[in-house]
Design a protein around this motif. Structure first.
Motif, PDB file in Angstrom:
ATOM      1  N   GLU A 179     -41.157 -30.028  40.146  1.00 10.60           N
ATOM      2  CA  GLU A 179     -42.475 -30.043  40.758  1.00 10.60           C
ATOM      3  C   GLU A 179     -43.157 -31.403  40.643  1.00 10.60           C
ATOM      4  OE1 GLU A 179     -43.297 -27.176  37.187  1.00 10.60           O
ATOM      5  OE2 GLU A 179     -41.529 -27.862  38.256  1.00 10.60           O
ATOM      6  N   LYS A 180     -42.735 -32.223  39.681  1.00 10.48           N
ATOM      7  CA  LYS A 180     -43.313 -33.559  39.533  1.00 10.48           C
ATOM      8  C   LYS A 180     -42.766 -34.533  40.569  1.00 10.48           C
ATOM      9  CE  LYS A 180     -44.037 -33.084  34.535  1.00 10.48           C
ATOM     10  NZ  LYS A 180     -43.582 -33.544  33.204  1.00 10.48           N
ATOM     11  N   SER A 319     -45.887 -27.052  45.096  1.00  9.91           N
ATOM     12  CA  SER A 319     -45.026 -28.172  44.693  1.00  9.91           C
ATOM     13  C   SER A 319     -43.604 -28.075  45.232  1.00  9.91           C
ATOM     14  CB  SER A 319     -44.974 -28.261  43.170  1.00  9.91           C
ATOM     15  OG  SER A 319     -46.252 -28.517  42.636  1.00  9.91           O
TER      16      SER A 319
END
Length: 522
Positions: A179-180, A319
């Motif tokens: 998700e980053k 995300s």
């Protein structure tokens, strides 16, 4: 005599300065190796000291909460490492190793990981997970990160790994790295490329809601869900994480997605050529209610309703989408809704959106020539590709009339030889909007659409349903045009539109009942 003494003094000064310069070079090299490159320091790096190869680091009981950990320079670490990096002695590193060791031991016992597995840890800045793998006997393990930390981590990125196709039996992504990532689609594709058929992928993520979990599974469409569970994490920013185990499709492995825990779709709904899951319908129940009664002052009521809107991205984590797209159908000027609303107010969760502005009015086209990230489609959204005749409203009461045609300026009409003093008829190119949508975005994209098409919504929305393109849109902001009360004249309705408020309300209701999150726009 004095001349000889002077020469010796000059020589001594030169030697002292040369010595200091050499010391400076060595110190600079040491700082580079240890702090910038992330390696340990040895004679090959012009360092004049090193730790003994058998040096042990013992963590005391008050350093690690669960148990004592002994970190040694064992044979699982390549022999090229002649000492123990300082990083390995830190409390944070030891706690991480202890955490990952427990995780990997469980995965070995469950058969998802073996001691002979060729393993990869993706986007690991410290290599603690790689260290834990090697400490647990999975010797053929390596990590990848933009800044290497030899001998555990090599230089690379999650979206661009320095490995051949299908080389790893086991891939691990900890710390919420998926998700980053700003390019989660490329991230997932690269993992699918390097993972062997029937190899296992284990991901730690903070995704909890059903929407984001389903998006995650769609992202890794190369794999089949095997197991998911919530575990306690070690990172203060991720106290509880969801551990997802997936298996890459092989020759004899069904690629169909398993039923999601708590997300069984048996009660889902088919929308013509697509399928809407129950979890999407559950989100609609959380949306702001529709305005059931026709407002007497719609220009006020509908604008105020904007404050009550429950944006999808404020309810779920977005995300795990490959791409983020905003489509403004009937965009008018660049500052109209793209800048004044979408860029300023829509909660984008720090994601960069590709913006498409669909605007047929030529008077606004010049505004888009130098706007980065915005693609102008200078046509009219329609149900097929054809040339249309449009009646352009030149009503000076519209606030944008001085710029050209104003809001509510273009209406499709039948070609006619009649001329009207207050209107102008233009020919303009219409395009099949549903077909364009299906060729531009995918189910794995996050798509937001605003539609203000002066009554054409009663043609476009049914076509989106008919083709199944409606299911490609995650959220719609729709202005429905009807014979509303006029601001200028009490008790009088506009004759511009033939539809009633009841018909508009029916359109909104049918969209929501079909599982489409739609909001009343103004």
């Amino acid at each position: 005599m004095e001349r000889a003494v002077g020469k010796r003094s000059i020589l001594r000064n030169i030697l002292v300065r040369l010595f200091l310069f050499c010391v400076f070079i060595v110190a600079l090299r040491f700082a580079y190796v240890v702090t910038v490159r992330g390696d340990s320091c040895d004679f090959g790096d012009f360092c004049f000291f090193s730790l003994p190869e058998d040096f042990n680091i013992v963590a005391s009981g008050d350093q690690v909460a669960d148990s004592d950990v002994v970190l040694t320079s064992r044979e699982t670490v390549p022999s090229t490492s002649k000492n123990i990096p300082y990083l390995w002695t830190t409390e944070g590193f030891q706690k991480a190793v202890n955490f990952y060791s427990t995780i990997f031991q469980d995965l070995v016992s469950e058969g998802f990981l073996s001691y002979s597995s060729k393993s990869l840890c993706v986007e690991t800045p410290t290599g603690a997970d790689v260290f834990a793998l090697r400490e647990n006997g999975v010797d053929d393990s390596i990590g990848v990160f933009k800044k290497p930390s030899k001998p555990l981590v090599v230089s690379g990125e999650g979206v661009r790994q320095p490995f051949a196709d299908e080389v790893f039996d086991f891939v691990f992504c900890g710390g919420g790295v998926v998700e980053k990532s700003m390019r989660s689609g490329d991230f997932a594709a690269e993992i699918g490329r390097t993972l062997k058929p029937e190899g296992f992928l284990v991901v730690h993520t903070a995704a909890k809601d059903k929407y984001s979990f389903a998006s995650f599974l769609d992202l890794f469409n190369c794999c089949k869900l095997v197991k998911t569970e919530d575990i306690r994490g070690h990172d203060p920013n991720m106290l509880f994480v969801r551990q997802i185990v997936m298996k890459k499709a092989g020759k004899n492995l069904d690629t169909g997605r398993s039923s999601l825990p708590g997300m069984q779709d048996s009660g889902g709904k088919a929308v013509d050529n697509c399928f809407v899951s129950n979890y999407k319908k559950e989100l609609i129940q959380k949306a702001e209610p529709l305005i059931d009664k026709e407002p007497l002052k719609p220009w006020i009521a509908l604008k105020e309703n904007l404050r009550n809107i429950k944006y999808l991205s404020s309810m779920v984590d977005i995300s795990f989408k490959r791409r983020y797209v905003y489509i403004d159908v009937g965009a008018r000027s660049y500052g109209s809704s793209i800048v004044s609303w979408f860029k300023k107010q829509y909660p984008k969760q720090n994601k960069t959106f590709d913006i498409y502005a669909i605007e047929a009015d030529k008077s606004f086209h010049d505004e888009y020539k130098y706007k980065k990230g915005v693609t102008l489609l200078p046509y009219a959204a329609w149900i097929r590709n054809e040339t249309l005749s449009f009646e352009i409203n030149q009503d000076p009461s519209h606030k944008e009339a001085e710029k050209g045609r104003g809001m509510g300026r273009i209406l499709p009409v039948q070609p006619s030889s009649d001329s009207r003093s207050s209107h102008q008829v233009d020919e303009i190119q219409g395009f099949d909007f549903a077909d364009w949508l299906k060729n531009t975005v995918s189910e794995n994209d996050y798509v937001v659409m605003k539609m203000d098409v002066e009554g054409t919504e009663f043609d476009l929305i049914p076509k989106l349903f008919e083709t199944g393109a409606i299911c490609l849109i995650d959220e719609i902001f729709l202005e429905c045009h009807y014979n509303r009360w006029q601001r200028c004249c009490v008790g009088e309705r506009t004759t511009k539109y033939q539809k009633t408020y009841g018909e508009c309300l029916k359109l909104f209701t049918s969209l929501r009942k079909s599982g489409v999150l739609v909001h009343q726009w103004w």
